[in-house]
Write a protein that holds these residues in place. Structure first.
Motif, mmCIF file in Angstrom:
data_model
loop_
_atom_site.group_PDB
_atom_site.id
_atom_site.type_symbol
_atom_site.label_atom_id
_atom_site.label_comp_id
_atom_site.label_asym_id
_atom_site.label_seq_id
_atom_site.Cartn_x
_atom_site.Cartn_y
_atom_site.Cartn_z
ATOM 1 N N ARG A 167 0.774 -1.235 0.064
ATOM 2 C CA ARG A 167 -0.023 0.040 0.017
ATOM 3 C C ARG A 167 0.795 1.334 -0.045
ATOM 4 N N VAL A 168 2.216 1.003 -0.162
ATOM 5 C CA VAL A 168 2.855 2.309 -0.115
ATOM 6 C C VAL A 168 2.928 3.066 -1.531
ATOM 7 N N LYS A 169 2.829 4.330 -1.645
ATOM 8 C CA LYS A 169 2.774 4.572 -3.134
ATOM 9 C C LYS A 169 4.046 5.534 -3.272
ATOM 10 N N LEU A 170 4.446 5.691 -4.299
ATOM 11 C CA LEU A 170 5.693 6.376 -4.919
ATOM 12 C C LEU A 170 5.858 7.864 -4.498
ATOM 13 N N PRO A 171 6.759 8.353 -4.071
ATOM 14 C CA PRO A 171 6.632 9.923 -3.927
ATOM 15 C C PRO A 171 6.345 10.684 -5.031
ATOM 16 N N ALA A 172 5.747 11.901 -5.040
ATOM 17 C CA ALA A 172 5.826 12.739 -6.315
ATOM 18 C C ALA A 172 7.082 12.993 -6.812
ATOM 19 N N MET A 173 7.250 13.069 -8.047
ATOM 20 C CA MET A 173 8.352 13.560 -8.697
ATOM 21 C C MET A 173 7.993 14.349 -9.944
ATOM 22 N N ASP A 174 9.055 15.377 -10.521
ATOM 23 C CA ASP A 174 8.799 15.907 -11.400
ATOM 24 C C ASP A 174 9.065 15.275 -12.949
ATOM 25 N N ASP A 175 8.399 15.176 -13.934
ATOM 26 C CA ASP A 175 8.682 14.474 -15.152
ATOM 27 C C ASP A 175 10.115 15.059 -15.616
ATOM 28 N N PRO A 176 10.768 14.003 -16.154
ATOM 29 C CA PRO A 176 12.301 14.516 -16.585
ATOM 30 C C PRO A 176 12.213 15.376 -17.768
ATOM 31 N N PRO A 177 12.983 16.457 -18.003
ATOM 32 C CA PRO A 177 13.013 17.243 -18.861
ATOM 33 C C PRO A 177 13.195 16.566 -20.332
ATOM 34 N N PRO A 178 12.489 17.073 -21.503
ATOM 35 C CA PRO A 178 12.685 16.371 -23.043
ATOM 36 C C PRO A 178 13.960 16.202 -23.338
ATOM 37 N N ARG A 179 14.234 15.146 -23.762
ATOM 38 C CA ARG A 179 15.622 14.972 -24.646
ATOM 39 C C ARG A 179 15.914 15.853 -25.537
ATOM 40 N N GLN A 180 17.075 16.268 -25.666
ATOM 41 C CA GLN A 180 17.543 17.354 -26.700
ATOM 42 C C GLN A 180 17.575 16.474 -28.101
ATOM 43 N N ILE A 181 17.248 17.190 -29.181
ATOM 44 C CA ILE A 181 17.497 16.621 -30.449
ATOM 45 C C ILE A 181 18.321 17.316 -31.305
ATOM 46 N N PHE A 182 18.771 16.925 -32.577
ATOM 47 C CA PHE A 182 19.643 17.819 -33.483
ATOM 48 C C PHE A 182 18.774 18.637 -34.261
ATOM 49 N N THR A 183 18.955 19.752 -34.464
ATOM 50 C CA THR A 183 18.121 20.960 -35.362
ATOM 51 C C THR A 183 18.399 20.256 -36.862
ATOM 52 N N ASP A 184 17.511 20.821 -37.677
ATOM 53 C CA ASP A 184 17.911 20.613 -39.170
ATOM 54 C C ASP A 184 19.208 21.128 -39.609
ATOM 55 N N GLU A 185 19.614 22.246 -39.342
ATOM 56 C CA GLU A 185 21.069 22.898 -39.531
ATOM 57 C C GLU A 185 22.017 21.955 -39.043
ATOM 58 N N GLN A 186 22.124 21.444 -37.885
ATOM 59 C CA GLN A 186 23.104 20.570 -37.454
ATOM 60 C C GLN A 186 23.078 19.239 -38.040
ATOM 61 N N LEU A 187 21.925 18.948 -38.574
ATOM 62 C CA LEU A 187 21.689 17.451 -39.314
ATOM 63 C C LEU A 187 22.612 17.589 -40.699
ATOM 64 N N MET A 188 22.212 18.746 -41.237
ATOM 65 C CA MET A 188 23.021 19.187 -42.391
ATOM 66 C C MET A 188 24.262 19.054 -42.320
ATOM 67 N N THR A 189 25.093 19.768 -41.128
ATOM 68 C CA THR A 189 26.294 19.789 -41.060
ATOM 69 C C THR A 189 27.144 18.430 -40.897
ATOM 70 N N MET A 190 26.257 17.525 -40.078
ATOM 71 C CA MET A 190 26.709 16.254 -39.684
ATOM 72 C C MET A 190 26.777 15.215 -41.155
ATOM 73 N N VAL A 191 25.608 15.661 -41.791
ATOM 74 C CA VAL A 191 25.710 14.724 -43.036
ATOM 75 C C VAL A 191 27.001 14.966 -43.932
ATOM 76 N N GLU A 192 27.080 16.556 -44.118
ATOM 77 C CA GLU A 192 28.314 16.661 -45.032
ATOM 78 C C GLU A 192 29.756 16.153 -44.371
ATOM 79 N N PHE A 193 29.690 16.269 -43.221
ATOM 80 C CA PHE A 193 30.979 15.678 -42.297
ATOM 81 C C PHE A 193 31.144 14.108 -42.459
ATOM 82 N N CYS A 194 29.787 13.356 -42.306
ATOM 83 C CA CYS A 194 29.781 11.832 -42.532
ATOM 84 C C CYS A 194 30.406 11.592 -44.065
ATOM 85 N N MET A 195 30.300 12.098 -45.060
ATOM 86 C CA MET A 195 30.811 11.931 -46.372
ATOM 87 C C MET A 195 32.300 11.931 -46.208
#
Length: 393
Positions: A167-195
């Protein structure tokens, strides 16, 4: 198959028939401690089961498990025995390794020094409150799940009389911050370097354009699994070096269509494994994470030379979140996206759906323009209806 009889009045216990035997599960008073305990008595008839229960309360019956009760193991001692007995072989290899790691949060805490029958709900609540300041919400849920299972099985083994976790409940906790993702500009840079990057370019492109997990990528056999422009995900490499399951779902082989540029890069490797270590052998999980970090070091050195904006280092799993968000922006329906992501749980889809600031601004602009357009149409309609009203007058 066992046939269960309906529960009687309080204190009457429950009978279950297994073949020609009857099991009688009932609360009785332990004659040594004078504490109510839940016990199971088995015999050929219901009457004999009841006689056993009465004999136990009188101190005339000492079942084989009496030695275990007298031993009174601590929570740590029971935890170390419980995990391999009840979980090893019953859950997947990766899941078992995860349980083993999470169980350390219990065995290293002061609550583990308490005897099983001495642990109270207050002790459990205090432990969970302390742990909530050290671990994530998902880990805390797993620890409570393990703790609850340990006490339920301890009761069945007559090691304690009640479950203080139930009957013991979990203590209240804040949701974790959303995970960061790469922007479109960063993706273009990464793709160019991958070549340009022969060491890790193909692996990074595969991560970005398939949403693949690290273990899945390391289990890929290019010559076997790449058929045309479709990659077949058959298994996942664990940290211990073992390939398990058919992907993570264990139900079917996942199929992921790849862009031509990624297919060409994989075929150009002319080998079975996507990544090789310095000795020329297929990479393990730890070596892969090191190679991933070194890729970003080379990438940002290249960016600095060309006076480009640096690309932030994000975890390997962030590439999977980036892929799912790209599918979302392209308007791919949720069912198709889940198939491409090889997700087994629908609820997991929420974790991978990210709405960027640019998407929010675009939505606001579109909504505002739609509202303005409707207002204009309403005004035109109102003006057109005025002569009709005057004519009626």
């Amino acid at each position: 198959m066992a046939k269960r009889q309906e529960r009687g009045t309080y204190g009457a216990g429950t009978f279950t028939q297994r073949g020609k035997k009857w099991s009688y599960r009932v609360w009785v008073t332990d004659p040594e401690t004078n504490i109510p305990v839940r016990k199971t008595f088995t015999d050929a008839t219901k009457a004999k089961c009841r006689e056993q229960a009465k004999s136990f309360e009188k101190g005339e019956l000492e079942p084989p498990s009496r030695a275990a009760i007298k031993a009174k193991p601590t929570l740590r001692e029971w935890a170390e025995k419980w995990l391999p007995i009840y979980k090893q072989g019953d859950v997947g290899h990766d899941t078992y390794i995860g349980y083993k790691s999470d169980l350390k949060h219990i065995t290293k805490d002061k609550i583990a020094n308490l005897k099983l029958d001495a642990v109270t709900p207050a002790d459990v609540k205090d432990f969970l409150n302390r742990l909530s300041k050290q671990v994530s919400k998902s880990v805390l849920k797993t620890v409570r799940f393990l703790l609850n299972g340990m006490f339920e099985d301890a009761i069945d083994n007559n090691l304690c009389s009640r479950n203080p976790v139930r009957r013991v409940k979990l203590p209240a906790m804040d949701d974790p911050p959303p995970r960061q993702i790469f922007t479109d500009e960063q993706l273009m840079t990464m793709v160019e370097f991958c070549m340009l990057d022969e060491a890790f370019g193909a692996a990074m492109m595969l991560l970005l354009y398939s949403g693949m997990r690290c273990g899945e990528l390391l289990a890929i056999n290019i010559k076997r699994d790449l058929i045309g422009d479709v990659l077949h995900v058959r298994g996942s490499l664990t940290a211990s070096g073992k390939i398990v399951g058919d992907s993570k779902t264990k139900k079917h082989v996942g199929t992921v269509p790849l862009p031509k540029i990624v297919v060409d890069m994989l075929l150009a490797l002319d080998r079975e494994a996507v990544c090789l270590n310095k000795l020329g052998s297929p990479m393990g999980v730890r070596t892969f994470h090191t190679a991933y970090k070194e890729f970003f070091d080379r990438l940002n050195a290249w960016c600095a030379e060309g006076e480009r904006e640096p690309v932030p280092f994000l975890t390997v799993h962030s590439t999977r979140h980036t892929y799912r968000s790209a599918l979302n922006k392209l308007g791919v329906d949720d069912a198709t996206a889940r198939e491409l992501m090889r997700q087994r749980d629908v609820s997991m889809d929420k974790r991978y759906t990210h709405v960027t600031e640019a998407q929010k601004k675009e939505a606001v602009v579109i909504t505002f323009e739609e509202a303005q357009k409707r207002r204009s149409e309403m005004k035109k309609g109102a003006k057109g209806s005025k002569p009709q009203k005057q004519a009626r007058k």
